[in-house]
Design a protein around this motif. Structure first.
Motif, mmCIF file in Angstrom:
data_model
loop_
_atom_site.group_PDB
_atom_site.id
_atom_site.type_symbol
_atom_site.label_atom_id
_atom_site.label_comp_id
_atom_site.label_asym_id
_atom_site.label_seq_id
_atom_site.Cartn_x
_atom_site.Cartn_y
_atom_site.Cartn_z
ATOM 1 N N ASN A 149 -14.356 10.696 -29.744
ATOM 2 C CA ASN A 149 -15.519 11.120 -28.943
ATOM 3 C C ASN A 149 -15.945 10.029 -27.980
ATOM 4 O OD1 ASN A 149 -15.643 13.617 -30.116
ATOM 5 N ND2 ASN A 149 -17.057 12.987 -31.743
ATOM 6 N N LYS A 150 -15.897 8.760 -28.446
ATOM 7 C CA LYS A 150 -16.260 7.662 -27.545
ATOM 8 C C LYS A 150 -15.294 7.563 -26.381
ATOM 9 C CE LYS A 150 -18.661 4.719 -30.859
ATOM 10 N NZ LYS A 150 -18.695 3.375 -31.509
ATOM 11 N N ILE A 151 -13.983 7.725 -26.680
ATOM 12 C CA ILE A 151 -12.984 7.652 -25.595
ATOM 13 C C ILE A 151 -13.204 8.781 -24.588
ATOM 14 C CG2 ILE A 151 -10.529 7.855 -25.087
ATOM 15 C CD1 ILE A 151 -9.982 6.445 -27.748
ATOM 16 N N LYS A 152 -13.451 9.982 -25.115
ATOM 17 C CA LYS A 152 -13.683 11.118 -24.208
ATOM 18 C C LYS A 152 -14.930 10.882 -23.343
ATOM 19 C CE LYS A 152 -11.537 14.661 -27.117
ATOM 20 N NZ LYS A 152 -11.789 15.888 -27.913
ATOM 21 N N LYS A 153 -15.958 10.306 -24.000
ATOM 22 C CA LYS A 153 -17.176 10.036 -23.249
ATOM 23 C C LYS A 153 -16.951 8.999 -22.158
ATOM 24 C CE LYS A 153 -22.016 8.796 -23.929
ATOM 25 N NZ LYS A 153 -23.064 8.400 -24.918
ATOM 26 N N ALA A 154 -16.177 7.938 -22.513
ATOM 27 C CA ALA A 154 -15.895 6.901 -21.517
ATOM 28 C C ALA A 154 -15.029 7.428 -20.391
ATOM 29 C CB ALA A 154 -15.210 5.719 -22.201
ATOM 30 N N ASN A 155 -13.997 8.247 -20.756
ATOM 31 C CA ASN A 155 -13.150 8.833 -19.700
ATOM 32 C C ASN A 155 -13.964 9.732 -18.772
ATOM 33 O OD1 ASN A 155 -10.874 7.552 -20.635
ATOM 34 N ND2 ASN A 155 -10.212 9.249 -21.934
ATOM 35 N N LYS A 156 -14.872 10.462 -19.365
ATOM 36 C CA LYS A 156 -15.725 11.342 -18.553
ATOM 37 C C LYS A 156 -16.596 10.524 -17.614
ATOM 38 C CE LYS A 156 -19.096 15.055 -18.972
ATOM 39 N NZ LYS A 156 -19.903 15.896 -19.896
ATOM 40 N N LEU A 157 -17.106 9.375 -18.137
ATOM 41 C CA LEU A 157 -17.928 8.508 -17.296
ATOM 42 C C LEU A 157 -17.111 7.881 -16.177
ATOM 43 C CD1 LEU A 157 -20.836 7.477 -17.096
ATOM 44 C CD2 LEU A 157 -20.150 5.502 -18.447
ATOM 45 N N ALA A 158 -15.847 7.502 -16.501
ATOM 46 C CA ALA A 158 -14.972 6.931 -15.472
ATOM 47 C C ALA A 158 -14.683 7.950 -14.380
ATOM 48 C CB ALA A 158 -13.676 6.450 -16.110
ATOM 49 N N ARG A 159 -14.392 9.190 -14.786
ATOM 50 C CA ARG A 159 -14.157 10.241 -13.784
ATOM 51 C C ARG A 159 -15.409 10.491 -12.944
ATOM 52 N NH1 ARG A 159 -11.344 12.639 -18.150
ATOM 53 N NH2 ARG A 159 -13.160 13.963 -18.613
ATOM 54 N N LYS A 160 -16.552 10.367 -13.600
ATOM 55 C CA LYS A 160 -17.796 10.563 -12.849
ATOM 56 C C LYS A 160 -17.930 9.514 -11.744
ATOM 57 C CE LYS A 160 -22.747 9.947 -13.236
ATOM 58 N NZ LYS A 160 -23.882 9.561 -14.087
ATOM 59 N N TYR A 161 -17.654 8.226 -12.093
ATOM 60 C CA TYR A 161 -17.802 7.185 -11.085
ATOM 61 C C TYR A 161 -16.735 7.282 -10.011
ATOM 62 C CZ TYR A 161 -21.633 4.828 -13.422
ATOM 63 O OH TYR A 161 -22.849 4.509 -13.944
ATOM 64 N N LEU A 162 -15.531 7.744 -10.385
ATOM 65 C CA LEU A 162 -14.528 7.980 -9.350
ATOM 66 C C LEU A 162 -14.975 9.066 -8.392
ATOM 67 C CD1 LEU A 162 -10.993 7.686 -11.006
ATOM 68 C CD2 LEU A 162 -11.956 6.321 -9.157
ATOM 69 N N SER A 163 -15.615 10.099 -8.908
ATOM 70 C CA SER A 163 -16.111 11.154 -8.024
ATOM 71 C C SER A 163 -17.235 10.628 -7.142
ATOM 72 C CB SER A 163 -16.605 12.344 -8.861
ATOM 73 O OG SER A 163 -17.712 11.971 -9.663
ATOM 74 N N GLU A 164 -18.079 9.730 -7.701
ATOM 75 C CA GLU A 164 -19.135 9.144 -6.888
ATOM 76 C C GLU A 164 -18.553 8.292 -5.766
ATOM 77 O OE1 GLU A 164 -22.354 9.615 -6.988
ATOM 78 O OE2 GLU A 164 -22.193 11.052 -8.615
ATOM 79 N N SER A 165 -17.484 7.560 -6.075
ATOM 80 C CA SER A 165 -16.870 6.735 -5.030
ATOM 81 C C SER A 165 -16.224 7.597 -3.956
ATOM 82 C CB SER A 165 -15.839 5.787 -5.649
ATOM 83 O OG SER A 165 -14.795 6.542 -6.261
ATOM 84 N N LYS A 166 -15.696 8.753 -4.345
ATOM 85 C CA LYS A 166 -15.109 9.662 -3.349
ATOM 86 C C LYS A 166 -16.183 10.187 -2.402
ATOM 87 C CE LYS A 166 -12.136 13.710 -2.872
ATOM 88 N NZ LYS A 166 -11.384 14.762 -3.569
ATOM 89 N N LYS A 167 -17.364 10.488 -2.959
ATOM 90 C CA LYS A 167 -18.452 10.971 -2.111
ATOM 91 C C LYS A 167 -18.928 9.892 -1.146
ATOM 92 C CE LYS A 167 -20.240 14.163 -5.611
ATOM 93 N NZ LYS A 167 -21.380 14.472 -6.490
ATOM 94 N N ALA A 168 -18.794 8.628 -1.551
ATOM 95 C CA ALA A 168 -19.306 7.526 -0.735
ATOM 96 C C ALA A 168 -18.280 6.979 0.238
ATOM 97 C CB ALA A 168 -19.811 6.398 -1.636
#
Length: 595
Positions: A486-505
């Motif tokens: 669950n921790k790994i999934k949560k961290a991967n989800k957070l990493a994907r979130k920040y990658l999406s934020e960088s794409k928007k920026a």
């Protein structure tokens, strides 16, 4: 001794009474004066001339300002206040002048009409000397605001006919040298003796234009369409605004920029007088009901042939451009054998800045009772055309209503009845078509819920759902017990979130690299279980090599971290940012196969 004191007190009381009477007379007296910013000025200086009155007036006529050139003006300003129950009012017309030659000049008399009387200001002398080293124009913040801010009421026509459309557009002109922060209306006009309609709009659009030959920015504040309802001299009340301004001063800031001072200014559009011409009496038709504009007239029926007791619609319609809501439509003349109901009035009128446009109509319901032919004579409609300045009349064609079947009129009032008196009444069998003889009813059956299929389905459905519920409960418990996963999934989800934020920026350097750096760090937190304090490029490289990550991939990951740090101090192009984003996605994908 007592007599002397009594005489003294009576004399003092008499003096006070005389002073009060004089003050009351002076308070009601009309004043119209000229004020100069200076009586002597250099040829390179400016002169401000104010014509001040204590009551509102019309027909202001300035002097010719011989020896001077008008730089700004006239600008209006109004001041009104109540102090201890006493109202004070002041209206000022201001000019800014530049001398054209040295010598002695005279500011001649100006005139204005107040309460029907003409008042003139006194002439004043001005001396223009040689140029001075340091010109002092003595322009206050209020003076600058008055010369660079104007509220104007633009009237489309000042001598319309009665009931002819005119438009009033209120524009606020602002010089490029000042800034308007906000404004609010103080006094809205009521438009007495006018039929009025506001033309609302959703937002104010700033436009470029000219005022008195100079470049200004302006915004349209209000648009009104007016139809005068009375002939003669009519007044449009002024619109007043309280405007918050930023006015430039002679001071400069540390970087050399102009320092602005805030000020409030009340501006007024001034009262406008409209001369409304009455409609001419010569040639006025007897059936004229006040229509003014350019119209078309038509009378029509929905049917030309029908049976007795059936109905038709007779439509009297006027369409075009003019005062469509302010006159009556003519009524048709219908034979007494036809039953006519009160008309239904319909309108499809749109009001634009040029006036009303569309159509209005009266819809009459007519029901014939007897067989025959019934003529409806033509109807005349008259209106006044303000462009042609003449009355015009339109007459509709005669309409004949042919009633084919029905009883005869025994009164013999029509020729059609006389020719058909010997004919028998033929029954068509359709007099009661609206009554259904075969309703198509069906027998009402009984349908009990108890013992039906639906009853047993609802009864056993909870039992069938128990195994499905147990399966989902076990699945949920299995997922919840996997803490590391669950921790790994949560961290991967957070990493994907920040990658999406960088794409928007993308395109915004600082925001992009901050988001990218957060994505890389959170990925390492999830995969290597590192704390934030443990982050260093050397440790990251060694840990990734221990996990059998290829050197090329490790170098690419470390280079991305270096780029995120360097981006704060070095210029990066949009192409470089796009390449770093694609490289980060590829690197995380390759590392995810081994970790």
């Amino acid at each position: 001794m007592i007599r002397k004191k009594l005489t003294y007190y009576l004399a003092v009381l008499f003096v006070i009474l005389i002073a009060e009477l004089s003050w009351a007379q002076d308070k009601d007296a009309v004043t119209f004066e000229v004020e100069l910013s200076k009586n002597t000025l250099g040829i390179n200086e400016r002169l401000r001339v104010d014509f001040v009155m204590n009551k509102d007036g019309d027909n202001f006529t300035p002097p010719d300002f011989q020896g001077f050139r008008v730089l700004m003006g006239p600008s209006q300003s109004i001041s009104s206040s109540w102090i201890n129950g006493v109202r004070t009012y002041s209206k000022t017309y201001s000019y800014t002048l530049a001398p054209t030659a040295r010598g002695s000049f005279k500011i001649k008399q100006a005139s204005i009409t107040i309460d029907g009387k003409v008042y003139k200001s006194l002439a004043k002398n001005v001396t223009v000397t040689a140029a001075v080293d340091k010109p002092s124009d003595q322009m206050s913040v209020d003076n600058i605001a008055a010369e660079n801010l104007h509220l104007v009421a633009e009237v489309s026509k000042i001598n319309p006919y009665l009931n002819e459309a005119i438009s009033v557009v209120y524009k606020l002109y602002v010089s490029p040298t000042i800034n308007v922060r906000d404004f609010r209306p103080l006094d809205n006009p009521t438009y007495n003796n006018f039929w009025s309609q506001d033309m609302p709009f959703t937002k104010y659009n700033v436009q470029n234009g000219t005022y008195q030959g100079k470049s200004y920015r302006y915004v349209v504040l209000k648009r009104v369409v007016l139809y005068p309802q009375k002939s003669g001299e009519l007044s449009i009340e002024p619109l007043s605004l309280d405007v918050s301004l930023e006015v430039p001063t002679n001071r400069r800031d540390f970087f050399g920029g102009r320092v602005y001072s805030q000020a409030n200014k009340t501006v007024s559009a001034g009262k406008r007088v409209i001369q409304v011409k009455p409609l001419p009496l010569e040639g006025r038709p007897a059936n004229f009901t006040g229509a003014v504009g350019d119209f078309q007239f038509n009378v029509k029926t929905t049917k030309s042939s029908l049976n007795a007791s059936e109905s038709l619609q007779a439509i009297v319609e006027v369409k075009g451009k003019g005062n469509l809501k302010l006159f009556q439509l003519p009524e048709p003349s219908v034979p007494s054998s036809l039953e006519v109901y009160d008309p239904e009035f319909k309108e499809d009128v749109k009001t634009s800045i040029s006036g009303m446009q569309g159509k209005v109509s009266d819809n009459y319901t007519i029901v014939p009772s007897f067989r025959g032919k019934y003529p409806i004579p033509g109807i005349s409609f008259s209106y006044f055309d303000p462009k042609a300045e003449t009355y015009k009349t339109i007459t509709s064609e005669e309409i004949t209503i042919n009633v084919l079947e029905g009883p005869l009129n025994n009164s013999g009032s029509s020729s059609e009845v006389a020719s058909a008196t010997k004919k028998t009444i033929v029954s068509t069998g359709d007099q009661f078509r609206f009554i259904k003889l075969k309703p198509g009813l069906s027998t009402i059956g009984t349908n009990y819920f108890f013992g039906s299929t639906r009853f047993y389905l609802w009864l056993f459905s909870p039992i069938l759902l128990i195994p499905l519920a147990m399966f989902f409960v076990r699945k949920r418990e299995t997922i919840a017990s996997d803490v590391v996963g669950n921790k790994i999934k949560k961290a991967n989800k957070l990493a994907r979130k920040y990658l999406s934020e960088s794409k928007k920026a993308l395109g915004e350097k600082e925001s992009f690299y901050i988001a990218l750096e957060k994505a890389l760090h959170n990925y390492l937190k999830a995969k290597l279980k590192l704390e934030t304090t443990d982050f260093s490029k050397d440790k990251i490289s060694s840990l990734l090599i221990e996990r059998e990550i290829g050197k090329a991939t490790v170098d690419a990951f470390v280079n991305l971290l270096k780029n995120c740090e360097m981006a704060r101090y070095s210029p990066f192009s949009d192409v470089q940012m796009q390449q770093d984003y694609e490289k980060a996605s590829e690197t995380i994908s390759q590392m995810d196969k081994k970790l």
